[in-house]
Design a protein around this motif. Structure first.
Motif, PDB file in Angstrom:
ATOM      1  N   CYS A  65      -6.101   0.075   1.626  1.00 15.79           N
ATOM      2  CA  CYS A  65      -6.591   1.454   1.714  1.00 15.79           C
ATOM      3  C   CYS A  65      -7.688   1.712   0.700  1.00 15.79           C
ATOM      4  O   CYS A  65      -8.419   2.687   0.798  1.00 15.79           O
ATOM      5  CB  CYS A  65      -5.452   2.461   1.542  1.00 15.79           C
TER       6      CYS A  65
ATOM      7  N   CYS B  58      -5.233   3.155  -3.663  1.00 14.24           N
ATOM      8  CA  CYS B  58      -3.924   3.252  -4.322  1.00 14.24           C
ATOM      9  C   CYS B  58      -3.843   2.085  -5.307  1.00 14.24           C
ATOM     10  O   CYS B  58      -4.611   1.120  -5.191  1.00 14.24           O
ATOM     11  CB  CYS B  58      -2.771   3.233  -3.315  1.00 14.24           C
TER      12      CYS B  58
ATOM     13  N   CYS C  58       0.824  -1.219   0.000  1.00 16.62           N
ATOM     14  CA  CYS C  58       0.000   0.000   0.000  1.00 16.62           C
ATOM     15  C   CYS C  58       0.862   1.274   0.000  1.00 16.62           C
ATOM     16  O   CYS C  58       1.664   1.503   0.884  1.00 16.62           O
ATOM     17  CB  CYS C  58      -0.919  -0.011   1.218  1.00 16.62           C
ATOM     18  N   ARG C  59       0.658   2.112  -0.986  1.00 12.61           N
ATOM     19  CA  ARG C  59       1.433   3.367  -1.088  1.00 12.61           C
ATOM     20  C   ARG C  59       1.127   4.296   0.080  1.00 12.61           C
ATOM     21  O   ARG C  59       1.976   5.006   0.585  1.00 12.61           O
ATOM     22  CB  ARG C  59       1.069   4.125  -2.358  1.00 12.61           C
ATOM     23  N   ARG C  60      -0.126   4.319   0.464  1.00 13.99           N
ATOM     24  CA  ARG C  60      -0.562   5.208   1.536  1.00 13.99           C
ATOM     25  C   ARG C  60       0.159   4.839   2.827  1.00 13.99           C
ATOM     26  O   ARG C  60       0.620   5.695   3.569  1.00 13.99           O
ATOM     27  CB  ARG C  60      -2.073   5.038   1.661  1.00 13.99           C
TER      28      ARG C  60
ATOM     29  N   CYS D 207      -3.322  -1.432  -3.794  1.00 17.52           N
ATOM     30  CA  CYS D 207      -4.447  -2.025  -3.071  1.00 17.52           C
ATOM     31  C   CYS D 207      -5.585  -2.386  -4.021  1.00 17.52           C
ATOM     32  O   CYS D 207      -6.269  -3.384  -3.837  1.00 17.52           O
ATOM     33  CB  CYS D 207      -4.949  -1.070  -1.996  1.00 17.52           C
TER      34      CYS D 207
END
Ligand code: ADP
Ligand code: ZN
Length: 636
Positions: free
Chosen positions: A425, A428, A407-409, A431
């Motif tokens: 999330c 992104c 997940c980038r977040r 995800c």
């Protein structure tokens, strides 16, 4: 599309000014910490057209009303302004807002005035008469909110004039400008250190969207806030969609993306002035309204460009990092990094300019490892060795963000020290479209044994060359064309071998050492793969290059939205104001969802307070009624 019932509208926005006093709320419900918040709710609806506070706003406002110093850390779009604008309306006297950008003050003041709030600014853009008028109004206690730049505030004469007034609150916006560790250090902010001595009894509120703790500590110390209550919101920007694309065919991918984004405002960041100019020109030829923005342009032209962007006269700005500080535009729908940002701080800040209004917005990076070279070049120019190493470290985190499969977040938030526990999330690319994995044990064995055979002395590209069976001079010279690993990996491209190797580094099966030209070394875990005691899952090679187009919320009437948008633009141009001062996109979206028919319908639309109802209600209602008639949309 039919109109939702009035009932639904009322459920969403139950309170109007009258309701607040009569329906459903006892006084005790409004009373918290000895402060009756009823007037605050009343003002929230009356002036801003909102019925509920955003996260933390209510607590912050309460503390300010209790005359405490407050430190507010909230991401862009978190709703910081309201935290001081609302108390300003409830407190006697004037609230001083210190703000760094003269260019923005007028828009901020116009927005407040459009909401029926007595606001003004004092700066060099005013002529003598205008200045005198503001001073007169101040003396007569006719102004609730006054915007000034720090340099002006701290002029001794100005300061003593203010001290003779009834100053109820001082808000320091963009407070990170006081810190040299921040990205926008402004010497003028430094003078604010003595503010507390001049206004010992007046509550100070400092606000910033800077996520780094070093800057945060600096701000509290420098402003000498007295025992401040610190409110830190999550820096998670839920409405931002993070996506990283491979830079192959970037221009084509960009065009495809923009095709689906007609009329939307966006910023494209480039590394150099030249590439910003070139890209803007190319986009213009494709029929997009795009302009370049960078420090190489004359200041007048830059201001003009920024102005066109804010007024929706041009949709796309192709910019270098020079662009953005002065951007308060609420409806930036996408921020694209055409080149790699140099660290996650810059990335977070630049993507932060998207979606200030809370609507869904996209953040896309076109990533290529070769961009690291350009950044490294600049890092090498730094004199100080520690600074250099620090910059490389940050660059590596940026790259890990781009190459990561998780997940980038989560990566972003944890970089700034915020835990993020969600497993998905939902907003992104990783995800929404988890990368498929494949059994990579044999692949890993090939790579690890190659690293061992070449004595842990080479980088990723070299390893890929060997596996692919390349006979470049360096390989022949080192006699690495004779080792067992040479040519054992013809089933994948060199690029793919590079990607596998990097993934193994990320997973800890190999390690990378050195800054500018990292070399790949073995780890114990990697050796376990060789001995066959461990298996590995690796990302399945990507086949297509495609930008994920997320389904935009299609539940509103897009044609009506466009019609209302033109009306907004016409009114804004007539009044010499940016369109968002009249209504944010979110208000137009609600209008195009609920088709309000009457004044009382209209006041339930988000962002519609008394002043806007009076000024614009009729015009917008007329347009909506016409549209409904034409399309046979009946009231429920
Ligand atoms: P920041 O200064 O933190 O970037 P703003 O003050 O510009 O954020 O607010 C972000 C957006 O949220 C604006 O469009 C603003 O009108 C909106 N907003 C602020 N407070 C509320 C609220 N209580 N309810 C609904 N929207 C709000
Ligand atoms: Zn995610």
């Amino acid at each position: 599309m039919g109109k939702l019932s009035n009932n639904t509208m009322q459920q969403r926005k139950t309170l109007n000014p009258v309701d607040i006093y009569t329906v459903g709320h006892s006084n005790t419900e409004f009373e918290k910490n000895g402060i009756n918040m009823e007037p605050a709710y009343h003002a929230l609806q009356k002036y801003f057209g909102y019925t509920t506070f955003l996260h933390l706003q209510e607590d912050i406002i309460q503390d300010i009303l209790l005359k405490k110093d407050v430190f507010v850390l909230m991401p862009t779009g978190g709703g910081k302004s309201l935290c001081y604008q609302l108390p300003a309306l409830l407190l006697d006297g004037v609230t001083i807002v210190v703000s760094p950008l003269i260019a923005l003050m007028k828009d901020q003041v116009d927005s407040l005035k459009a909401n029926g709030i007595a606001a003004a600014h004092i700066n060099s853009s005013l002529c003598f008469d205008e200045m005198q008028n503001v001073k007169l109004d101040l003396a007569e206690n006719k102004i609730s909110i006054l915007y000034v730049a720090p340099e002006r505030l701290m002029i001794p004469d100005f300061l003593s004039a203010l001290k003779r007034l009834n100053v109820s609150l001082v808000a320091i916006d963009e407070a990170h400008c006081i810190s040299e560790w921040g990205h926008d250090f402004r010497p003028g902010y430094r003078q604010l250190k003595v503010l507390k001595e001049h206004f010992p009894k007046v509550p100070l509120v400092a606000l910033t969207a800077t996520a780094t703790s070093r800057v945060q500590e600096d701000i509290t110390a420098q402003l000498k806030l007295s025992n401040p209550k610190t409110y830190k919101a999550s820096f998670n920007r839920k409405n931002l969609f993070y996506q990283v694309k491979s830079k192959d065919n970037a221009y084509y991918q960009l065009l495809r993306y923009l095709e689906g984004r007609k009329n939307d405002s966006g910023i494209i960041y480039c590394y150099s002035r030249k590439s910003a100019d070139d890209l803007a020109n190319k986009l213009k030829k494709e029929g997009h309204r795009a302009l370049p923005y960078h420090a190489g342009l004359k200041s007048d032209l830059r201001t003009e460009t920024q102005d066109k962007f804010i007024k929706d006269d041009v949709e796309i700005i192709v910019a270098t990092v020079a662009f953005g500080m002065g951007i308060d535009k609420s409806n930036v729908r996408f921020v694209i990094h055409y080149d790699l940002p140099k660290n996650l701080e810059t990335y977070y800040q630049e993507t932060g300019r998207a979606g200030r209004d809370g609507e869904e917005s996209d953040c896309i990076i076109f990533f290529s490892r070769s961009d690291m070279g350009k950044i490294s070049y600049f890092i090498e120019q730094k004199g100080d060795e520690t600074e250099k190493q620090n910059a490389y470290k940050k660059l590596r985190c940026m790259v890990a963000f781009c190459e990561g499969g998780t997940c980038r977040r989560k990566i972003l938030l944890e970089y700034f020290g915020e835990m993020y526990d969600e497993t998905n999330c939902g907003n992104c690319d990783n995800c929404l479209n988890p990368k498929e994995t494949t059994d990579g044990t044999i692949i890993a064995q090939k790579i690890v044994s190659c690293v061992a055979q070449i004595g842990e002395r080479f980088g990723v590209n070299y390893i890929a060359d060997i596996l692919y069976g390349s006979r470049i001079q360096k390989i022949v010279h080192n006699r690495h064309d004779t080792i067992a690993a040479h040519g054992t990996g013809k089933e994948y491209s060199k690029k793919q071998w590079q990607a596998f190797t990097r993934e193994l580094v990320q997973l800890g099966y190999l390690k990378s050492e050195g800054d500018r030209y990292p070399i790949i070394k073995l780890t114990q875990d990697g050796c376990d793969i060789l001995s066959g005691t461990k298996g590995v899952l690796l990302t399945k090679p990507e086949e297509k290059v495609k930008i994920i187009q997320k389904d935009v919320d299609g539940s509103f009437d897009h044609d009506l939205f466009e019609i209302l948008r033109s009306l907004r633009k016409k009114l804004a141009d007539g009044a010499g104001m940016p369109p968002y001062v009249i209504f944010h996109d979110s208000s137009l979206i609600e209008m195009a969802t609920y088709f309000p028919r009457s004044q009382s319908d209209f006041r339930t639309i988000i962002g519609v307070g008394e002043s806007k109802l009076e000024k614009y209600g009729e015009l917008f209602l007329e347009e909506i009624a016409g549209y409904c008639k034409e399309h046979n949309i009946k009231p429920a």
